[in-house]
Scaffold this motif. Structure first.
Motif, mmCIF file in Angstrom:
data_model
loop_
_atom_site.group_PDB
_atom_site.id
_atom_site.type_symbol
_atom_site.label_atom_id
_atom_site.label_comp_id
_atom_site.label_asym_id
_atom_site.label_seq_id
_atom_site.Cartn_x
_atom_site.Cartn_y
_atom_site.Cartn_z
ATOM 1 N N ASP A 1 4.045 5.750 9.789
ATOM 2 C CA ASP A 1 3.503 4.319 10.411
ATOM 3 C C ASP A 1 2.434 3.879 9.166
ATOM 4 O OD1 ASP A 1 3.208 2.056 11.807
ATOM 5 O OD2 ASP A 1 1.674 2.697 12.973
ATOM 6 N N ILE A 2 1.325 4.905 9.109
ATOM 7 C CA ILE A 2 0.256 4.539 8.332
ATOM 8 C C ILE A 2 0.353 4.430 7.244
ATOM 9 C CG2 ILE A 2 -2.044 4.964 8.010
ATOM 10 C CD1 ILE A 2 -2.537 6.062 10.871
ATOM 11 N N VAL A 3 1.179 5.494 6.452
ATOM 12 C CA VAL A 3 1.375 5.604 5.155
ATOM 13 C C VAL A 3 2.265 4.443 4.752
ATOM 14 C CG1 VAL A 3 2.602 6.937 3.264
ATOM 15 C CG2 VAL A 3 0.976 8.118 4.919
ATOM 16 N N GLY A 4 3.282 3.960 5.563
ATOM 17 C CA GLY A 4 4.018 2.922 5.284
ATOM 18 C C GLY A 4 3.094 1.661 5.186
ATOM 19 N N LEU A 5 2.053 1.362 5.998
ATOM 20 C CA LEU A 5 1.385 0.229 5.749
ATOM 21 C C LEU A 5 0.463 0.492 4.454
ATOM 22 C CD1 LEU A 5 -0.434 0.176 9.414
ATOM 23 C CD2 LEU A 5 1.207 -1.584 8.185
ATOM 24 N N TYR A 6 0.125 1.310 4.123
ATOM 25 C CA TYR A 6 -0.643 1.607 3.006
ATOM 26 C C TYR A 6 0.153 1.241 1.427
ATOM 27 C CZ TYR A 6 -4.285 3.979 5.360
ATOM 28 O OH TYR A 6 -5.337 4.392 6.322
ATOM 29 N N LEU A 7 1.650 2.113 1.623
ATOM 30 C CA LEU A 7 2.444 1.613 0.342
ATOM 31 C C LEU A 7 3.200 0.284 0.252
ATOM 32 C CD1 LEU A 7 3.613 5.358 0.268
ATOM 33 C CD2 LEU A 7 1.823 4.313 -0.971
ATOM 34 N N GLU A 8 3.627 -0.136 1.420
ATOM 35 C CA GLU A 8 4.296 -1.237 1.631
ATOM 36 C C GLU A 8 3.899 -2.175 2.761
ATOM 37 O OE1 GLU A 8 8.547 -0.557 1.902
ATOM 38 O OE2 GLU A 8 8.651 0.900 0.289
ATOM 39 N N ASP B 1 -5.972 -3.487 0.576
ATOM 40 C CA ASP B 1 -5.324 -4.118 -0.600
ATOM 41 C C ASP B 1 -6.251 -4.484 -1.930
ATOM 42 O OD1 ASP B 1 -2.949 -5.420 -2.147
ATOM 43 O OD2 ASP B 1 -4.183 -7.475 -1.867
ATOM 44 N N ASP B 2 -7.497 -5.000 -1.466
ATOM 45 C CA ASP B 2 -8.334 -5.299 -2.488
ATOM 46 C C ASP B 2 -9.550 -4.791 -2.405
ATOM 47 O OD1 ASP B 2 -9.494 -6.729 -0.371
ATOM 48 O OD2 ASP B 2 -9.055 -8.799 -0.876
ATOM 49 N N GLY B 3 -9.662 -3.932 -1.315
ATOM 50 C CA GLY B 3 -11.161 -3.100 -1.223
ATOM 51 C C GLY B 3 -12.341 -3.945 -0.706
ATOM 52 N N ILE C 1 -6.675 3.570 -4.189
ATOM 53 C CA ILE C 1 -5.241 3.379 -4.234
ATOM 54 C C ILE C 1 -4.527 4.753 -3.585
ATOM 55 C CG2 ILE C 1 -3.274 3.266 -6.013
ATOM 56 C CD1 ILE C 1 -5.164 1.132 -5.886
ATOM 57 N N TRP C 2 -3.688 4.711 -2.730
ATOM 58 C CA TRP C 2 -3.027 5.473 -1.770
ATOM 59 C C TRP C 2 -1.528 5.688 -2.682
ATOM 60 C CZ3 TRP C 2 -4.774 7.971 2.451
ATOM 61 C CH2 TRP C 2 -3.910 8.870 3.122
ATOM 62 N N THR C 3 -1.466 7.170 -3.128
ATOM 63 C CA THR C 3 -0.276 7.444 -3.751
ATOM 64 C C THR C 3 0.707 8.293 -3.194
ATOM 65 O OG1 THR C 3 -1.461 9.395 -4.601
ATOM 66 C CG2 THR C 3 -1.617 7.181 -5.965
ATOM 67 N N LYS C 4 0.434 9.375 -2.236
ATOM 68 C CA LYS C 4 1.163 10.191 -1.607
ATOM 69 C C LYS C 4 2.117 9.497 -0.330
ATOM 70 C CE LYS C 4 -1.046 14.634 -2.180
ATOM 71 N NZ LYS C 4 0.444 15.400 -2.800
ATOM 72 N N THR C 5 3.587 9.921 -0.419
ATOM 73 C CA THR C 5 4.333 9.296 0.429
ATOM 74 C C THR C 5 4.237 10.218 1.680
ATOM 75 O OG1 THR C 5 6.156 10.693 -0.245
ATOM 76 C CG2 THR C 5 5.846 8.550 -1.346
ATOM 77 N N ALA C 6 4.563 9.763 2.843
ATOM 78 C CA ALA C 6 4.839 10.294 4.039
ATOM 79 C C ALA C 6 5.353 12.007 3.886
ATOM 80 C CB ALA C 6 5.263 9.618 5.092
#
Length: 363
Positions: free
Chosen positions: A161-168, A223-225, A339-344
């Motif tokens: 859920d959370i990684v999905g928010l970060y990446l998309e 998104d923009d910090g 910038i978050w790079t790792k997928t779940a």
């Protein structure tokens, strides 16, 4: 009768050898020694005598004879320097293996971890040698890092859920990473600091006076910090609701608000739940237990600690809060999103490998 000297072995160059020798002569990065040897062999290939080559190139006849003979024997490979024997190795591979195995699988008597001195006493090698072995294999027994596995039954679902928010991130929405840095102390040193000078770091007294505490509430736009922040002397559910109200005022009305926060009790208090129920555009996403690493605002708190709090000297809570507000304002002038790079999937695979290491056979 004239002496003709020792007959010389015939030196004939192939076209490929001649091309390579000429490249070595012209190439700027060739060593001077290799270029000289190449010129000797090229001249010998043209049929010149050793005496003529020495006079042409400016070297002795023994030198010409040496490299002519080395080339005839080993061709191009013969022009490289032979490895010097040097001092024989004094440390055997068995000794290196013993140090590595002991470092990883044993602990010294009356100590929790190895030092260079203790390992030197055990192995009979010098402290310097132990240090070099550890450095070569990337071992640092004096260091440790903490971790704790989450026992959250919904760990996988929350990570996705959370990684999905970060990446998309969702459209027409803002994703905010939210938390409080609680109990920030206003500390004043008992004596003034000695400033840094050439060859000498800044010096500060180890003792200080506590002048009260405050809590920094922060919501970082992933998104923009940019950061929405406020300070409160307490960090109860009442203060958290006030902070949510501030977020509500500052985020444009047409955007949904996705809040990523931890499982701290104030975030789930009935007061907060009632407020959330009356504000449909707010959506809470709780991180798994013992998983603060997934909440990006923790990186922001590390920045403020390093930049401001680590060497702070505040005589009052008001002065501390003023500096915190100024730090956030300066950050927002040039925000830096993390910038978050790792997928779940990558995160879960990494945790799986760690679990195998810590709970596998022998544990």
């Amino acid at each position: 009768m004239a002496r003709t000297g020792r007959p010389k072995a015939e030196l004939i160059l192939t076209s490929d050898e001649r091309d390579q020798l000429q490249r070595w002569v012209r190439r700027r990065k060739s060593s001077q020694a290799l270029a000289l040897r190449s010129r000797i062999v090229l001249a010998a290939g043209d049929g010149l005598t050793n005496k003529d080559i020495g006079e042409l190139i400016g070297c002795s006849q023994p030198t010409v004879r040496k490299w002519r003979g080395r080339f005839i024997e080993s061709r191009l490979d013969g022009l490289y320097d032979e490895p010097r024997p040097g001092r024989p190795a004094t440390i055997t591979t068995d000794e290196v293996e013993d140090v590595i195995v002991a470092t990883l699988e044993e602990t010294p008597a009356n100590a929790t971890h190895w030092s260079r001195t203790k390992m030197a006493e055990r192995s009979g090698l010098s402290r310097t040698t132990i240090g070099r072995i550890w450095q070569a294999f990337g071992l640092q027994p004096h260091r440790e890092e903490g971790f704790k596995f989450s026992n959250d039954p919904l760990f996988v679902e929350k990570v996705y859920d959370i990684v999905g928010l970060y990446l998309e991130p969702p459209e027409s929405a803002v994703v905010l990473s939210v938390d409080e840095k609680s109990q920030v102390q206003a500390l004043s040193r008992s004596q003034p600091a000695f400033p840094m000078m050439p060859g000498m770091p800044e010096k500060r007294t180890h003792d200080y006076v506590r002048n009260g505490t405050t809590s920094l509430f922060a919501a970082m736009n992933v998104d923009d910090g940019t950061v929405i922040a406020s300070t409160h002397r307490k960090h109860r559910s009442i203060e958290f609701k006030k902070f949510l109200q501030k977020i509500d005022r500052e985020v444009p009305d047409h955007l949904d608000v996705h809040v990523v926060c931890d499982n701290y009790g104030t975030h789930k208090h009935p007061i907060v739940k009632t407020w959330m129920a009356n504000h449909d555009r707010f959506h809470m996403h709780f991180t798994p237990t013992y998983s603060s690493w997934i909440n990006q605002v923790e990186r922001l708190f590390a920045e403020v600690t390093r930049d401001l709090l680590q060497r702070s000297d505040h005589r009052s809570v008001q002065a501390l809060e003023k500096d915190l507000r100024q730090w956030v304002a300066a950050w927002n002038e040039n925000p830096k999103p993390f910038i978050w790079t790792k997928t779940a999937e990558e995160i879960l695979a990494s945790i799986g490998r760690l679990l195998k290491r810590t709970t596998g056979p022998g544990h």
